[in-house]
Design a protein around this motif. Structure first.
Motif, short mmCIF file in Angstrom:
data_model
loop_
_atom_site.label_atom_id
_atom_site.label_comp_id
_atom_site.label_asym_id
_atom_site.label_seq_id
_atom_site.Cartn_x
_atom_site.Cartn_y
_atom_site.Cartn_z
N LEU A 254 0.83 -1.21 0.00
CA LEU A 254 0.00 0.00 0.00
C LEU A 254 0.86 1.26 0.00
CD1 LEU A 254 -2.77 -1.05 2.55
CD2 LEU A 254 -3.05 -0.76 0.09
N LEU A 255 1.87 1.28 0.86
CA LEU A 255 2.76 2.44 0.93
C LEU A 255 3.56 2.58 -0.35
CD1 LEU A 255 4.05 2.11 4.61
CD2 LEU A 255 2.54 3.88 3.72
N SER A 256 3.98 1.47 -0.92
CA SER A 256 4.76 1.50 -2.15
C SER A 256 3.96 2.10 -3.29
CB SER A 256 5.22 0.08 -2.50
OG SER A 256 5.89 0.07 -3.74
N ARG A 257 2.70 1.72 -3.40
CA ARG A 257 1.85 2.28 -4.45
C ARG A 257 1.60 3.76 -4.23
NH1 ARG A 257 -2.75 -2.43 -4.22
NH2 ARG A 257 -1.44 -4.19 -4.90
N ALA A 258 1.32 4.13 -2.98
CA ALA A 258 1.00 5.53 -2.67
C ALA A 258 2.18 6.45 -2.96
CB ALA A 258 0.58 5.66 -1.21
N LEU A 259 3.39 5.99 -2.67
CA LEU A 259 4.59 6.81 -2.86
C LEU A 259 5.25 6.61 -4.21
CD1 LEU A 259 6.17 6.44 0.70
CD2 LEU A 259 4.81 8.33 -0.21
N GLY A 260 4.76 5.63 -4.98
CA GLY A 260 5.34 5.37 -6.29
C GLY A 260 6.78 4.90 -6.22
N ASP A 261 7.10 4.13 -5.19
CA ASP A 261 8.48 3.67 -4.99
C ASP A 261 8.46 2.16 -4.78
OD1 ASP A 261 11.11 3.29 -4.45
OD2 ASP A 261 11.18 4.57 -2.67
N ARG A 262 8.86 1.43 -5.82
CA ARG A 262 8.84 -0.03 -5.73
C ARG A 262 9.86 -0.58 -4.74
NH1 ARG A 262 8.53 -1.62 -12.17
NH2 ARG A 262 6.52 -0.59 -12.62
N SER A 263 10.90 0.20 -4.47
CA SER A 263 11.96 -0.27 -3.57
C SER A 263 11.65 -0.05 -2.10
CB SER A 263 13.28 0.41 -3.93
OG SER A 263 13.18 1.80 -3.70
N LEU A 264 10.49 0.54 -1.81
CA LEU A 264 10.16 0.88 -0.42
C LEU A 264 10.12 -0.37 0.47
CD1 LEU A 264 7.63 3.37 0.93
CD2 LEU A 264 7.29 0.99 1.57
N GLN A 265 10.66 -0.25 1.66
CA GLN A 265 10.61 -1.33 2.64
C GLN A 265 10.08 -0.79 3.96
OE1 GLN A 265 14.41 -3.24 3.02
NE2 GLN A 265 14.60 -3.68 0.84
N VAL A 266 9.32 -1.60 4.65
CA VAL A 266 8.83 -1.26 5.98
C VAL A 266 9.64 -2.02 7.00
CG1 VAL A 266 6.83 -1.25 7.52
CG2 VAL A 266 6.52 -0.85 5.06
N VAL A 267 10.29 -1.29 7.89
CA VAL A 267 11.15 -1.90 8.90
C VAL A 267 10.50 -1.73 10.27
CG1 VAL A 267 13.45 -1.90 9.93
CG2 VAL A 267 13.17 -1.35 7.51
N TYR A 268 10.39 -2.86 10.99
CA TYR A 268 9.76 -2.82 12.31
C TYR A 268 10.83 -2.89 13.40
CZ TYR A 268 5.46 -3.84 9.77
OH TYR A 268 4.40 -3.77 8.90
#
Length: 269
Positions: A254-268
């Motif tokens: 969801l965040l990747s689509r919203a920001l247009g960044d396929r390389s986005l990662q969510v780190v916990y």
């Protein structure tokens, strides 16, 4: 031949930079980029001193008439936060400012201004007499140095574009590409002057450079307003998708689509 049109266009270009710069400064007071844009506009107006009939004021105007290009390059290299951390880039900027002031010195010291196309100009206050040999040598040296410097700045800008992520490229595009076009035209104009090319080509590159220079602040303004609209729409779309998302859709997607960044990662944590 049209002093009224020249004055009107000059005011339009200068106040375009100052107006957009003040708006950017107001929207982001902790960002120095708006300050640099405003400085470009005021530095551009220094060139109006060349219209003076007084010898010293005219000479000072000639020496300061290219400062706005150095401030413009400073702004490009400092985009988007208005700061330059690299010592090497700072040295390049220092050389650019020095060249902007010292570049016209050979003309003012050794050239006949009438032969250089300035028939009605007052005499240079620092003239030591006409010397075609010294003028040619120093003029070629300053032109070649300027071409090399502009080429290196272009290299830095292209490298920055290549290293940027897709969202960063979208944010950088309006300012970066108009700046690159202006620098390419400037390099062509300097090369034409250095090799004593045809006047028509020199005039054409000068006109193109002025057009790109005048359009750059509006490109930045368009990018700034567009980014705010797009970001607001992306946030609304993200919230809607999070509410409607099936269990199989991850937060990262969801965040990747919203920001247009396929390389986005969510780190916990």
């Amino acid at each position: 031949d049209s002093p009224g049109l020249t004055a009107g266009l000059g005011l339009f270009v200068g106040w375009s930079w100052i107006g957009v710069g003040l708006f950017a400064w107001w929207r982001r007071p902790d960002n120095r980029f708006g300050v640099l844009m405003t400085a470009v506009g005021f530095a551009f107006f220094l060139g109006s001193l060349t219209a003076s009939d007084g010898s010293w004021l005219f000479t000072i105007g000639i020496l300061l008439s290219n400062i706005y290009l150095a401030v413009f390059v400073h702004m490009l290299l400092a985009y988007p936060d208005g700061r330059i951390d690299s010592p090497r880039v700072r040295k390049v900027l220092a050389a650019g400012y020095a060249l902007a002031v010292l570049g016209p010195v050979p003309t003012l010291m050794f050239a006949d201004l009438a032969e250089e196309g300035c028939v009605d100009c007052p005499p240079s206050a620092i003239s030591v007499g006409q010397n075609d040999t010294l003028f040619t040598i120093f003029d070629l040296l300053t032109s070649a140095t300027a071409v090399v410097l502009v080429g290196y700045v272009l290299y830095l800008l292209v490298r920055r574009w290549q290293d940027a992520s897709q969202p960063q490229r979208r944010a950088m595009a309006p300012v970066l590409w108009s700046g690159i076009c202006l620098l390419v035209v400037l390099a062509g104009q300097l090369t034409t002057m250095a090799v004593n090319g045809p006047d028509a080509l020199e005039n054409a590159t000068g006109l193109l450079g002025l057009i790109f220079f005048a359009l750059t602040p509006y490109g930045f303004l368009f990018g700034l307003l567009r980014s705010r609209v797009v970001q607001a729409g992306q946030v609304s779309e993200l919230l809607r998708r999070m509410g409607d998302a099936p269990d199989g859709t991850t937060l990262r997607e969801l965040l990747s689509r919203a920001l247009g960044d396929r390389s986005l990662q969510v780190v916990y944590w």
